[in-house]
Design an enzyme around this catalytic site. Structure first.
Site, short mmCIF file in Angstrom:
data_model
loop_
_atom_site.label_atom_id
_atom_site.label_comp_id
_atom_site.label_asym_id
_atom_site.label_seq_id
_atom_site.Cartn_x
_atom_site.Cartn_y
_atom_site.Cartn_z
N ASP A 197 47.78 48.81 45.69
CA ASP A 197 47.84 49.42 47.01
C ASP A 197 46.45 49.87 47.44
OD1 ASP A 197 49.03 51.15 49.27
OD2 ASP A 197 50.82 50.40 48.26
N ASP A 252 39.54 49.06 40.54
CA ASP A 252 39.41 48.96 41.99
C ASP A 252 38.90 47.56 42.28
OD1 ASP A 252 38.57 48.98 44.64
OD2 ASP A 252 37.88 51.07 44.57
N ASP A 272 36.23 47.48 45.54
CA ASP A 272 34.83 47.83 45.31
C ASP A 272 34.28 47.27 44.01
OD1 ASP A 272 34.79 49.25 47.67
OD2 ASP A 272 35.25 51.18 46.73
N ASP A 314 35.01 48.28 40.82
CA ASP A 314 34.71 49.27 39.80
C ASP A 314 36.01 49.75 39.15
OD1 ASP A 314 35.88 51.24 41.51
OD2 ASP A 314 33.96 51.54 42.51
N THR A 334 37.37 52.91 39.52
CA THR A 334 37.84 54.15 40.16
C THR A 334 38.66 53.81 41.39
OG1 THR A 334 35.80 55.22 39.41
CG2 THR A 334 37.15 56.42 41.00
N GLN A 392 40.27 55.09 43.74
CA GLN A 392 40.54 56.28 44.54
C GLN A 392 41.02 55.88 45.93
OE1 GLN A 392 40.46 59.46 43.56
NE2 GLN A 392 41.01 60.25 45.57
N HIS A 402 48.43 55.78 51.82
CA HIS A 402 49.56 54.88 51.61
C HIS A 402 49.83 54.70 50.11
CE1 HIS A 402 51.66 50.92 51.53
NE2 HIS A 402 52.14 51.28 52.72
N ALA A 422 57.83 38.85 49.47
CA ALA A 422 59.24 39.24 49.41
C ALA A 422 60.17 38.10 49.83
CB ALA A 422 59.49 40.46 50.30
N SER A 428 57.51 50.04 52.88
CA SER A 428 56.56 50.38 51.82
C SER A 428 57.07 51.54 50.98
CB SER A 428 55.20 50.77 52.42
OG SER A 428 54.48 49.64 52.83
#
Length: 424
Positions: free
Chosen positions: A170, A192, A195, A197, A199, A201, A213, A305, A361
């Protein structure tokens, strides 16, 4: 579902581990399009690259993805490249609507006031259990959870998801939120893919774009299966957009990390062969995948789906309101498998906050958490999915659903009946 136009922008490719610890060859460019090659066999990456006109950007023993760049006038000249599919910005989190007055601060040591009542704090970073019919510390969800019989499931499936890992692909997760204390896998497993990496976040500002979200989605899983561990994988940016390659990479990574369930509160309006191949790879390892139906309110589901109707391991999920009527935004059709509450569902939000969201969601992680409850008791994934389907409550007979006869799947999730079905 809005699709971003493809561009020729050159990005640094992600170089991440996948496929049973083997390094995934890094593409020199983030590709504009992807060619999915099934059963690559013993061909080397160099041979595959030469044959298909692009670098190998992801490879397993079941499929390989070849990156393609857009050139002026269209795709590159190789005939194989003409079968490539768009990569950039194709995947999105379904647009979700936050209900008014439903974002509040976690005040230190106090109870925050809300439009519909009061909300308690996350006590010691844990998600409370049922007591006297009220779910603490999120009483606003009591109606949603009573609707699906979660109290009965928690009583009858006492491991509460313990020992099960649910990967949430997500916008990331608020890694410092007290709701997730002790609920995430070890930090070394986090990724991630946006990015590049470790993290994942949930970035941005709450109420702008799709920030929060992923935090909400992960928080719903934690409420349904408070004993489960959540593997946070960021594949969408704060606007809710993501690349097919990053989602495929994350699915393969989650399966190789031993995830039992993968939650995909995201999708696209067209079939994505790369993601379909990645899901089949995860299924080959016994992983269950739960995916949101989409929020346009139209007949026909978002992908992936839409591909789940006949699957033994995967579940497409739509939304119902408090009276079991199909939510106006929920997509529907013959490919829908099951429905779950998806309106005004409360969960954690970035910066230690609490928020309520509406959308399929939110329905998908309810089903992901339910699968975790069954898996934790030692039942095989195929049996858990079968039981979730066969125990669902029929909602076709409701007058509010007259227009959707035969297109609401097996019905609304019923965890009390699910618990009984598993025990037979």
């Amino acid at each position: 579902m809005r699709h971003a136009s493809l561009t020729a922008l050159i990005l640094t490719a992600l170089s991440l581990s996948a496929c049973s610890g083997r390094p995934v060859p890094a593409a020199p460019l983030q590709p504009d399009a992807l060619l999915t090659v099934p059963n690559p066999g013993t061909a080397t990456d160099a041979e595959l690259s030469a044959q298909h006109g692009g670098p190998v950007v992801l490879r397993t023993d079941q499929f390989a993805l070849i990156g393609q760049q857009i050139q002026p006038g269209g795709l590159s000249a190789q005939s194989a490249a003409r079968r490539a599919h768009p990569n950039r910005g194709v995947v999105r989190a379904p647009e979700s609507v936050k209900a008014s007055g439903t974002v509040g601060l976690w005040a230190s040591g106090t109870v925050g006031l809300w439009a519909s009542g009061t909300v308690g704090l996350w006590a010691s970073g844990t998600v409370g259990l049922w007591a006297s019919g009220t779910y603490s510390p999120l009483p606003q969800n009591t109606g949603n959870w009573q609707q699906i019989g979660l109290d009965r499931a928690h009583a009858g499936l006492p491991r509460l998801g313990s020992g099960v890992t649910v990967a949430v692909l997500d916008t990331g997760v608020d890694l410092n939120h007290p709701a997730f204390t002790g609920r995430l896998t070890r930090p070394g497993t986090w990724r991630d893919f946006v990015d590049g990496d470790t993290t994942p976040q949930d970035e941005g500002t709450l109420t702008r774009g799709m920030t929060g979200h992923g935090t909400e989605v992960a928080g719903i899983v934690a409420q349904i299966a408070p004993g489960a561990q959540i593997l946070p994988l960021r594949v969408l940016n704060s606007d809710g957009a993501g690349d097919v390659l990053n989602v495929a990479r994350a699915i393969v990574y989650a399966a190789d990390q031993g995830a039992d369930v993968i939650n995909l509160s995201l999708g696209a309006g067209e079939r994505m062969p790369a993601i379909r191949a990645a899901i089949e790879y995860a299924n080959s390892k016994g992983v269950t995948v739960s995916a949101a139906a989409g929020n346009t309110g139209e007949r026909g589901l978002n992908y992936p789906a839409q591909d789940f109707s006949g699957s033994r391991l995967n579940l497409s999920v739509g939304s119902v309101n408090a009276t079991d009527g199909k939510s106006s935004f929920s997509q529907y059709g013959s490919a829908l498998v099951v429905l779950a509450p998806g309106e005004n569902v409360y969960g954690p939000a970035p910066e230690g906050r609490l928020a309520a969201w509406s959308g399929t969601s939110m329905s998908a992680p309810v089903v992901s958490g339910a699968a975790a409850l069954g898996l934790a008791e030692g039942y095989a994934a195929s049996r858990v999915v079968s039981a979730l389907r066969s125990s669902a409550a029929d909602v076709d007979t409701l007058s509010s659903n007259d227009a959707y006869q035969g297109e609401l799947g097996e019905g609304r999730l019923d965890l009390a009946a699910f618990t009984r079905t598993l025990g037979k």
